[in-house]
Design an enzyme around this catalytic site. Structure first.
Site, mmCIF file in Angstrom:
data_model
loop_
_atom_site.group_PDB
_atom_site.id
_atom_site.type_symbol
_atom_site.label_atom_id
_atom_site.label_comp_id
_atom_site.label_asym_id
_atom_site.label_seq_id
_atom_site.Cartn_x
_atom_site.Cartn_y
_atom_site.Cartn_z
ATOM 1 N N TYR A 153 -46.662 31.020 23.987
ATOM 2 C CA TYR A 153 -45.704 30.619 22.951
ATOM 3 C C TYR A 153 -45.017 29.347 23.413
ATOM 4 C CZ TYR A 153 -41.537 30.855 19.945
ATOM 5 O OH TYR A 153 -40.531 30.583 19.042
ATOM 6 N N ASP A 248 -46.025 23.673 30.014
ATOM 7 C CA ASP A 248 -44.790 24.117 29.379
ATOM 8 C C ASP A 248 -44.037 24.955 30.407
ATOM 9 O OD1 ASP A 248 -42.758 25.280 28.004
ATOM 10 O OD2 ASP A 248 -43.971 25.936 26.292
ATOM 11 N N LYS A 276 -34.161 25.918 29.004
ATOM 12 C CA LYS A 276 -33.509 27.081 29.615
ATOM 13 C C LYS A 276 -32.630 26.711 30.824
ATOM 14 C CE LYS A 276 -36.920 30.297 27.726
ATOM 15 N NZ LYS A 276 -36.269 31.022 26.640
HETATM 16 N N1 HOZ Z 1 -38.289 32.883 22.379
HETATM 17 C C1 HOZ Z 1 -37.481 33.668 23.250
HETATM 18 C C2 HOZ Z 1 -38.284 34.656 24.001
HETATM 19 N N2 HOZ Z 1 -39.478 34.209 24.547
HETATM 20 C C3 HOZ Z 1 -36.425 34.411 22.530
HETATM 21 C C4 HOZ Z 1 -35.248 33.597 22.322
HETATM 22 C C5 HOZ Z 1 -34.056 34.380 21.810
HETATM 23 O O1 HOZ Z 1 -34.206 35.303 21.039
HETATM 24 O O2 HOZ Z 1 -32.956 34.016 22.176
#
Ligand code: HOZ
Length: 438
Positions: A153, A248, A276
């Site tokens: 992802y 990534d 992050k």
């Molecule tokens: N895309 C995030 C997990 N891989 C989740 C982000 C969120 O819900 O804060």
């Protein structure tokens, strides 16, 4: 799934009321789908505050947190030095839409930690970073096709929302409506950890692939490490066919080593996306790479990308302070030790109680999969018993441990997870497995 949860749940009445209210004004009551607990059933807990390794919800329960805001909170919540730096920065103003010295400092710091990143552009989210990186890769190569890996992802940009992991996998969604087929047709998805599949793509389209984008250690189908030699093989193929290799490292950057997965595995990608941790809990992300490629970006080059809050002074302050604190001696050794202890402790608790589970862990990212099949890609991740995972998740929540609410998300540790916290987690896992066995 719902039927057993009432036995496991303590009183979450305030969260329930808030969730009801939230669903009127916000789609699904959440601002990011995985938070809705659809993968595990029940009501998401609404958080009031965080301190160190703990979260407190609006009903007054305290949880040991293994989400860490999905990665950023590697120093724990409300770290005093980050908060102090933020308070000082706030007094100087919160956004200027003009260059600041702080942005230069963050850029220089990241370039010095990650030698493959010779130039870097700040943005505000991981999605923005990956979207921008593939645009630059296409502009640089003059090619169109993007190769990604099934179950990886890279945020919700149109070109990357194809056979994606994370919430898309958790909710079992087919590729998203709203993505024009003309866009998706340029994205080729191949299985992770399968070099032959990637080789075949290059043999079929030797001069069309602009870039290959990969989570070098996957976090978005649960934690899935690369097989030995796999990343090296990808590096060789992309070099051979003149495609840009994008790591990534939104999850893995500054987490698996100061210089991320690329440092850990000794691979030099052409471009890297980050997010992050580099925002220290505030919205910051970035993309960077070889100077020659990054000089395609406007205003030096013709590839356009911009953002009002890019390089925001508060986000830069939290990020810079976090990166400085992570460079203290022993941080990564400590993360490795504590992560090994807690992940193996949970795995042993499962086995003691007769559950067949597979543990995947790289540094401070881990997943216990409810399957007997070694998990090496999306096909094998999918063999997990997600119903059983849901029961375990709720039993742990009732024991005061907050795990990611999906089998297909990695758990994250931080420097605040002390021995006492780890021991409490393992004891909770033992009770939780006993409870769900009966
Ligand atoms: N895309 C995030 C997990 N891989 C989740 C982000 C969120 O819900 O804060």
């Amino acid at each position: 799934m719902q039927k057993d949860l009432s036995l496991l749940q303590p009183n979450y009445s305030r969260s329930e009321k808030l969730f009801e209210r939230a669903q009127t004004a916000i789609p699904g009551g959440v601002n990011s789908p995985v938070r809705a607990f659809r993968g595990v059933g029940g009501t998401p807990v609404f958080i009031r505050s965080g301190q160190g390794p703990y979260l407190t919800d609006v009903d007054g329960h305290r949880f040991i947190d293994y989400i860490g805001s999905w990665g950023p909170m590697i120093l724990g919540h409300a770290h005093p030095e980050v908060i102090e730096a933020l308070q000082k920065a706030m007094e100087r103003g919160t956004s200027f839409g003009a260059p600041t010295e702080l942005e230069v400092e963050v850029a220089e710091t990241i370039c010095s930690i990650m030698p493959s990143v010779e130039k870097i552009r700040m943005v505000s989210s991981g999605t923005e970073a990956t979207m921008s990186a593939i645009r630059v890769a296409r502009g640089y190569t003059g090619r169109t096709k993007v190769v990604k890996f099934i179950g990886c992802y890279h945020g919700h940009g149109d070109a990357l929302l194809v056979k994606a992991g994370s919430g898309v996998a958790t909710l079992g969604l087919p590729d998203s409506p709203g993505v024009p087929p003309e866009t998706a047709q340029h994205t080729i998805s191949v299985p992770f950890n399968n070099l032959d599949a990637l080789r075949q793509v290059f043999e079929t389209y030797p001069a069309d692939v602009a870039c290959v984008i990969i989570e070098p250690v996957v976090g978005n189908m649960g934690c899935v490490p690369p097989a030995s030699g796999y990343l090296e093989g990808i590096r060789d193929l992309t070099s051979q066919y003149g495609a840009v290799l994008i790591f990534d490292e939104v999850m893995t950057g500054f987490r698996l080593a100061p210089g991320g997965a690329q440092e850990k595995y000794g691979i030099k990608p052409d471009m890297t996306t980050l997010g992050k941790i580099m925002g220290g809990g505030l919205p910051a992300a970035a993309y960077g790479g070889r100077k020659e490629i990054m000089d395609c970006v406007a205003p030096v080059g013709p590839v356009y990308q911009a953002g009002t809050l890019s390089g925001n002074p508060l986000a830069m302050t939290a990020g810079l302070t976090t990166l400085k604190l992570l460079r203290r001696a022993g941080v990564y050794e400590g993360l490795e030790r504590q992560s090994k202890k807690v992940a193996e402790g949970i795995q042993q608790a499962a086995q003691k109680n007769g559950f067949k589970t597979v543990l995947n862990r790289v540094g401070s990212m881990f997943t216990v999969f409810f399957t007997e099949t070694p998990v090496t890609d999306w096909e094998t991740a999918k063999t997990s018993d997600t119903g059983l995972f849901a029961r375990f998740f709720h039993a742990m929540l009732a024991e005061g441990v907050y795990l990611p609410p999906s089998q297909f998300e990695a758990a994250f540790l931080g420097t605040a997870h002390s021995d006492e916290v780890i021991d409490a987690t393992i004891a909770a896992a033992e009770r939780a497995f006993k409870k769900i066995k009966n």
